[in-house]
Scaffold this motif. Sequence first.
Motif, PDB file in Angstrom:
ATOM      1  N   ARG A  85       7.355  12.034  -7.315  1.00  0.00           N
ATOM      2  CA  ARG A  85       8.525  11.172  -7.221  1.00  0.00           C
ATOM      3  C   ARG A  85       8.867  10.488  -8.535  1.00  0.00           C
ATOM      4  NH1 ARG A  85       8.668   8.419  -1.178  1.00  0.00           N
ATOM      5  NH2 ARG A  85       8.557  10.381  -0.030  1.00  0.00           N
ATOM      6  N   LYS A  86       8.019  10.651  -9.558  1.00  0.00           N
ATOM      7  CA  LYS A  86       8.313  10.083 -10.867  1.00  0.00           C
ATOM      8  C   LYS A  86       8.908  11.116 -11.817  1.00  0.00           C
ATOM      9  CE  LYS A  86       5.082   6.225 -10.723  1.00  0.00           C
ATOM     10  NZ  LYS A  86       3.999   5.476 -11.426  1.00  0.00           N
ATOM     11  N   LEU A  87       9.118  12.318 -11.339  1.00  0.00           N
ATOM     12  CA  LEU A  87       9.766  13.339 -12.156  1.00  0.00           C
ATOM     13  C   LEU A  87      11.256  13.037 -12.282  1.00  0.00           C
ATOM     14  CD1 LEU A  87       8.219  16.619 -10.676  1.00  0.00           C
ATOM     15  CD2 LEU A  87       7.465  15.349 -12.699  1.00  0.00           C
ATOM     16  N   SER A  88      11.866  13.593 -13.313  1.00  0.00           N
ATOM     17  CA  SER A  88      13.318  13.506 -13.446  1.00  0.00           C
ATOM     18  C   SER A  88      13.976  14.366 -12.368  1.00  0.00           C
ATOM     19  CB  SER A  88      13.748  13.992 -14.823  1.00  0.00           C
ATOM     20  OG  SER A  88      13.529  15.397 -14.939  1.00  0.00           O
ATOM     21  N   GLY A  89      15.278  14.208 -12.211  1.00  0.00           N
ATOM     22  CA  GLY A  89      15.990  15.004 -11.222  1.00  0.00           C
ATOM     23  C   GLY A  89      15.862  16.500 -11.464  1.00  0.00           C
ATOM     24  N   GLY A  90      15.982  16.899 -12.718  1.00  0.00           N
ATOM     25  CA  GLY A  90      15.845  18.315 -13.046  1.00  0.00           C
ATOM     26  C   GLY A  90      14.446  18.835 -12.795  1.00  0.00           C
ATOM     27  N   GLU A  91      13.446  18.021 -13.119  1.00  0.00           N
ATOM     28  CA  GLU A  91      12.057  18.421 -12.868  1.00  0.00           C
ATOM     29  C   GLU A  91      11.779  18.523 -11.377  1.00  0.00           C
ATOM     30  OE1 GLU A  91      10.039  16.469 -16.893  1.00  0.00           O
ATOM     31  OE2 GLU A  91      10.213  15.279 -15.055  1.00  0.00           O
ATOM     32  N   GLN A  92      12.328  17.604 -10.594  1.00  0.00           N
ATOM     33  CA  GLN A  92      12.133  17.680  -9.148  1.00  0.00           C
ATOM     34  C   GLN A  92      12.768  18.956  -8.579  1.00  0.00           C
ATOM     35  OE1 GLN A  92      13.266  14.173  -6.978  1.00  0.00           O
ATOM     36  NE2 GLN A  92      11.710  12.890  -7.943  1.00  0.00           N
ATOM     37  N   GLN A  93      13.924  19.333  -9.099  1.00  0.00           N
ATOM     38  CA  GLN A  93      14.546  20.552  -8.600  1.00  0.00           C
ATOM     39  C   GLN A  93      13.741  21.780  -9.005  1.00  0.00           C
ATOM     40  OE1 GLN A  93      16.165  21.692  -6.094  1.00  0.00           O
ATOM     41  NE2 GLN A  93      18.034  20.566  -6.550  1.00  0.00           N
ATOM     42  N   ARG A  94      13.171  21.766 -10.196  1.00  0.00           N
ATOM     43  CA  ARG A  94      12.310  22.878 -10.612  1.00  0.00           C
ATOM     44  C   ARG A  94      11.055  22.939  -9.737  1.00  0.00           C
ATOM     45  NH1 ARG A  94      11.962  20.977 -16.540  1.00  0.00           N
ATOM     46  NH2 ARG A  94      10.166  22.372 -16.684  1.00  0.00           N
ATOM     47  N   LEU A  95      10.524  21.762  -9.373  1.00  0.00           N
ATOM     48  CA  LEU A  95       9.373  21.735  -8.475  1.00  0.00           C
ATOM     49  C   LEU A  95       9.753  22.292  -7.101  1.00  0.00           C
ATOM     50  CD1 LEU A  95       6.578  21.013  -7.473  1.00  0.00           C
ATOM     51  CD2 LEU A  95       7.289  18.610  -7.330  1.00  0.00           C
ATOM     52  N   ALA A  96      10.920  21.918  -6.597  1.00  0.00           N
ATOM     53  CA  ALA A  96      11.360  22.437  -5.301  1.00  0.00           C
ATOM     54  C   ALA A  96      11.489  23.959  -5.338  1.00  0.00           C
ATOM     55  CB  ALA A  96      12.686  21.797  -4.909  1.00  0.00           C
ATOM     56  N   LEU A  97      11.997  24.477  -6.444  1.00  0.00           N
ATOM     57  CA  LEU A  97      12.105  25.933  -6.584  1.00  0.00           C
ATOM     58  C   LEU A  97      10.730  26.583  -6.680  1.00  0.00           C
ATOM     59  CD1 LEU A  97      15.122  26.097  -9.036  1.00  0.00           C
ATOM     60  CD2 LEU A  97      15.077  26.998  -6.702  1.00  0.00           C
ATOM     61  N   ALA A  98       9.816  25.949  -7.413  1.00  0.00           N
ATOM     62  CA  ALA A  98       8.454  26.481  -7.501  1.00  0.00           C
ATOM     63  C   ALA A  98       7.792  26.515  -6.134  1.00  0.00           C
ATOM     64  CB  ALA A  98       7.626  25.641  -8.471  1.00  0.00           C
ATOM     65  N   ARG A  99       7.996  25.451  -5.368  1.00  0.00           N
ATOM     66  CA  ARG A  99       7.418  25.338  -4.031  1.00  0.00           C
ATOM     67  C   ARG A  99       7.933  26.465  -3.135  1.00  0.00           C
ATOM     68  NH1 ARG A  99       8.045  19.352  -1.971  1.00  0.00           N
ATOM     69  NH2 ARG A  99      10.238  19.954  -1.961  1.00  0.00           N
ATOM     70  N   ALA A 100       9.216  26.753  -3.231  1.00  0.00           N
ATOM     71  CA  ALA A 100       9.796  27.842  -2.436  1.00  0.00           C
ATOM     72  C   ALA A 100       9.353  29.202  -2.967  1.00  0.00           C
ATOM     73  CB  ALA A 100      11.315  27.733  -2.456  1.00  0.00           C
ATOM     74  N   TRP A 101       9.354  29.373  -4.279  1.00  0.00           N
ATOM     75  CA  TRP A 101       8.997  30.651  -4.906  1.00  0.00           C
ATOM     76  C   TRP A 101       7.573  31.041  -4.550  1.00  0.00           C
ATOM     77  CZ3 TRP A 101       9.953  31.468 -10.883  1.00  0.00           C
ATOM     78  CH2 TRP A 101       9.978  32.837 -11.160  1.00  0.00           C
TER      79      TRP A 101
END
Length: 229
Positions: free
Chosen positions: A122-138
């Motif tokens: 939750r301390k990541l930037s918005g872009g980093e959080q979206q990259r994490l969400a994509l990693a989680r799905a990938w």
Amino acid sequence: MILPMVAEGLRFSAGGVEIIRGIDLELRAGGPTLVVGPNGAGKSVLLRLLHGLLAPGAGVVRWAAGDAARRQAMVFQRPVMLRRSVLANAEYPLKLAGIDPARAMAALERVGLAALAGRPARKLSGGEQQRLALARAWAMGPEVLFLDEPTASLDPAATRQVEAIIAAIAAQGTKVVMTSHDLGQARRLAEEVVLVIAGRVNAISPAPDFFERPPTGEAAAFLRGDLLW
């Protein structure tokens, strides 16, 4: 293989308002399908119906094989971050699905977040959080990945990073179905474009044809930025 997916006669209402008004659509394997259209056209609702998060009021979504839910994933404009580390966020759905959680770190490496694995998500930037969400799905290895305006709130640099990840996921054979309000993004990513206007599919076209030879008058007006609806 769960594709093709066929949607027939989809309708959906909320609060007495009909949002999706009889949509027929077929998704096949291949490059990304971008769903575009004016604000309020029903793009996000359509994605949720296709993914199964919403039940249609009428119509049906048919996949080529059973157990489709376990072979698809979805990422939202504002992804939910658990109160855990970046790595734990990526591992969580894998553990639920009985998949080796070691795949989480590999996914973080692919999206450039391995160095932040121990940081609170939750301390990541918005872009980093979206990259994490994509990693989680990938990491789940989905055959179909639904993305609902994943770059809508990001700056240009973060948007390009996310787009590069989406292109990499598609290049590995995952079918990407994505809503976007950004026509430049649709030009960069789409193999196929679906135009939705007022809860109906107005046009389905290969991306080069859509942009160079709009298939309908409404598509031409949409590309010009004319607000005719």
